[in-house]
Design a protein around this motif. Structure first.
Motif, PDB file in Angstrom:
ATOM      1  N   UNK A  46       0.815  -1.195   0.000  1.00  0.00           N
ATOM      2  CA  UNK A  46       0.000   0.000   0.000  1.00  0.00           C
ATOM      3  C   UNK A  46       0.864   1.267   0.000  1.00  0.00           C
ATOM      4  N   UNK A 105       0.739   5.704  -0.064  1.00  0.00           N
ATOM      5  CA  UNK A 105      -0.151   6.735   0.480  1.00  0.00           C
ATOM      6  C   UNK A 105      -0.655   7.716  -0.552  1.00  0.00           C
ATOM      7  N   UNK A 106      -0.234   7.517  -1.790  1.00  0.00           N
ATOM      8  CA  UNK A 106      -0.565   8.460  -2.863  1.00  0.00           C
ATOM      9  C   UNK A 106      -1.870   9.172  -2.630  1.00  0.00           C
ATOM     10  N   UNK A 118      -6.304  11.050  -0.483  1.00  0.00           N
ATOM     11  CA  UNK A 118      -7.344  11.275   0.529  1.00  0.00           C
ATOM     12  C   UNK A 118      -8.713  10.901  -0.042  1.00  0.00           C
ATOM     13  N   UNK A 158      -9.969   5.589   6.814  1.00  0.00           N
ATOM     14  CA  UNK A 158      -9.432   6.873   7.257  1.00  0.00           C
ATOM     15  C   UNK A 158      -8.163   7.108   6.440  1.00  0.00           C
ATOM     16  N   UNK A 159      -8.036   8.283   5.802  1.00  0.00           N
ATOM     17  CA  UNK A 159      -6.876   8.480   4.928  1.00  0.00           C
ATOM     18  C   UNK A 159      -5.558   8.105   5.602  1.00  0.00           C
ATOM     19  N   UNK A 160      -4.807   7.259   4.924  1.00  0.00           N
ATOM     20  CA  UNK A 160      -3.528   6.757   5.421  1.00  0.00           C
ATOM     21  C   UNK A 160      -2.584   7.907   5.758  1.00  0.00           C
ATOM     22  N   UNK A 161      -2.644   8.964   4.958  1.00  0.00           N
ATOM     23  CA  UNK A 161      -1.733  10.089   5.125  1.00  0.00           C
ATOM     24  C   UNK A 161      -1.958  10.811   6.459  1.00  0.00           C
ATOM     25  N   UNK A 163      -4.866   9.607  14.973  1.00  0.00           N
ATOM     26  CA  UNK A 163      -4.146  10.175  13.836  1.00  0.00           C
ATOM     27  C   UNK A 163      -2.774  10.649  14.311  1.00  0.00           C
ATOM     28  N   UNK A 164      -1.841  10.790  13.372  1.00  0.00           N
ATOM     29  CA  UNK A 164      -0.560  11.369  13.756  1.00  0.00           C
ATOM     30  C   UNK A 164      -0.689  12.895  13.804  1.00  0.00           C
ATOM     31  N   UNK A 198       0.340  15.284  12.002  1.00  0.00           N
ATOM     32  CA  UNK A 198      -0.117  15.926  10.761  1.00  0.00           C
ATOM     33  C   UNK A 198      -1.619  15.755  10.585  1.00  0.00           C
ATOM     34  N   UNK A 226     -16.503  12.982   7.866  1.00  0.00           N
ATOM     35  CA  UNK A 226     -16.289  12.103   6.707  1.00  0.00           C
ATOM     36  C   UNK A 226     -14.841  11.604   6.691  1.00  0.00           C
ATOM     37  N   UNK A 227     -13.898  12.488   7.010  1.00  0.00           N
ATOM     38  CA  UNK A 227     -12.481  12.118   6.968  1.00  0.00           C
ATOM     39  C   UNK A 227     -12.129  11.049   8.002  1.00  0.00           C
ATOM     40  N   UNK A 228     -12.845  11.016   9.125  1.00  0.00           N
ATOM     41  CA  UNK A 228     -12.517  10.000  10.132  1.00  0.00           C
ATOM     42  C   UNK A 228     -13.579   8.913  10.190  1.00  0.00           C
ATOM     43  N   UNK A 229     -14.357   8.786   9.099  1.00  0.00           N
ATOM     44  CA  UNK A 229     -15.254   7.637   8.955  1.00  0.00           C
ATOM     45  C   UNK A 229     -16.372   7.630   9.970  1.00  0.00           C
TER      46      UNK A 229
END
Lengths: 215, 215, 215
Positions: free
Chosen positions: A212, A214-215, B133, B142-145, C28-29, C31, C137-140
């Motif tokens: 996987x 992260x694109x 995203x 949840x976006x990997x980034x 989340x990290x 960022x 939406x971003x965190x499902x």
């Protein structure tokens, strides 16, 4: 264009009902149900207008389709058990909507962009399926249109026919042909339960996770 | 700019493959897989263009990158087991893509906005990470980034260097420096498996729920 | 307008904290936490500006609100246990933010669109709730604003009052009335734990699935 206007209204009602039913199933409150109905019905058109630089989007300027959506949502909220029994009619209305929205999206895009077939086809598709994608994202479903049934492809074929016939013959009948192609392919797919291929990948999650990006 | 064009193509292929692989894993149909590949590759650029008022977005007007994405998705659909074995190459291509997309996003934003560093950096970042995203949101991840690895920060540092060096020296070499900084930071993070800090919050869900606002 | 500026800053802080807290809870990290804080605080305004054709969006051009969000996110990251104890203050700040953002969204939309009440109300609402929808939406999560509490409706009533009183009296006091209406309705809803109706549908999933359309 009277016939197309009628089709657009039928489609708006079907899309709004589909949004409202899913909102009710997910136990949203009445605001959420209405919001989801509006999103499903006009969301694709809003993003089409934004992508074409036509701001503010028509849905906000000419609120008739939002009002139809609100009304459809309220009726669905009150009579949802009765409406669930109308599933065959809703499926037909939905296919009418897909056809009408594809015509409207493609023709809106063609103004000033007659030399850009890819843009025209994408805008027809976006108008047809964008609202449903937003609806599913908002209630945490993977968009249905990505998963099964012949749906998007009907819209793509319809707007492709519209672009090429209109470009050559400059006839309004191109619009009706687009509608009929989109509607017919969708109805045939519903009747015979046709699906696009899915890969049963058997990708082991571990194996894949490593790959996987992260694109 | 020939070199950057090559990098952009390599990045498009990598981003599209990452979208297609995730689509296959989530058992989307072939349309869904293609849609996810396109979204991953050009989604960030589409929103960058919309935010900059450049409509219709370049991805629709000049469909070469969408076509590359479709082709990459089809090849991934057919040869996905072989492609899974190329994970190291894909990671490198992906870092190349992050670098190239950051350069393109920042330079696109700089036209007419040389006095707005924050805008330039955000548009570089959006072009680099926006597609990924969208991809993750569409398949309910949840976006990997947002979760791990040094990814976005590489893009931010790259476009920051681009903005300040270009503003002072007006040299095309700023573009290559941005690419190299972004690419190098990303590759170092991959090689040494570097991550940004995460708080193991131990927030009890009940406790937190009470605090949650709807903003 | 000094008072409104103060309210807008208070609201930005509250919205950013709400985004950061949810980001921390979802592990989340750093960022991701910052990105979510910014999205919650300025996401609605960005889409409002895009829909109104005001590009690039103000949030990128005048980064003060993004910087406030980043600072709020960092402080939340460091002191999150202390901040969790401030839940009542955050709820008040959040209601202040809803009011201030509704005023700003509606007045931004009114410029050049005094004849379009539906647009004005939608842009007030979008500015007030858009960031929170994106955050969820971003965190499902299904957006909280679709599920419970009186929140969106406070914004709708506030901007409706603004549109009609400003249109008739052209007085700046309309702005303060909009703020007070939105803030007061929201605070009353919080205090008395008011909710909009939800249908306990009892729709059997099977029954419903058959009806589902892809619109």
């Amino acid at each position: 264009m009277f016939l197309l206007d009628t089709f657009e209204i039928a489609g708006t009602v079907a899309f709004a009902i589909s949004g409202a039913l899913i909102g009710i199933r997910k136990e949203l409150d009445i605001f959420g149900v209405i919001f989801l109905a509006i999103t499903t019905a006009v969301g694709g058109g809003i993003f089409r207008d934004v992508f074409l630089g036509k701001t503010p989007p028509m849905a906000f300027v000419k609120p008739i389709y939002c009002l139809i959506s609100i009304l459809s949502a309220l009726l669905t909220f009150i009579f949802h058990k009765k409406i669930l029994k109308l599933k065959n009619i809703i499926l037909i209305f939905d296919a009418i909507g897909l056809g009408a929205f594809t015509v409207i999206g493609s023709t809106t895009a063609m103004i000033g962009n007659m030399d850009k077939p890819f843009l025209v086809i994408c805008m027809g598709l976006l108008t047809g399926i964008g609202g449903g994608i937003l609806r599913d994202v908002f209630v945490k479903d993977i968009p249905l249109v990505f998963q099964r049934e012949i749906y998007a492809i009907a819209s793509v074929l319809g707007s492709t026919s519209l672009y090429y016939t209109y470009n050559n013959f400059k006839s309004i009948s191109s619009l009706y042909m687009c509608f009929i192609i989109t509607f017919a392919i969708r109805m045939i797919a519903v009747k015979y339960n046709l699906n696009l291929p899915v890969l049963k990948s058997g990708i082991h999650l571990e194996e894949h996770k490593a790959c996987e990006t992260e694109a």
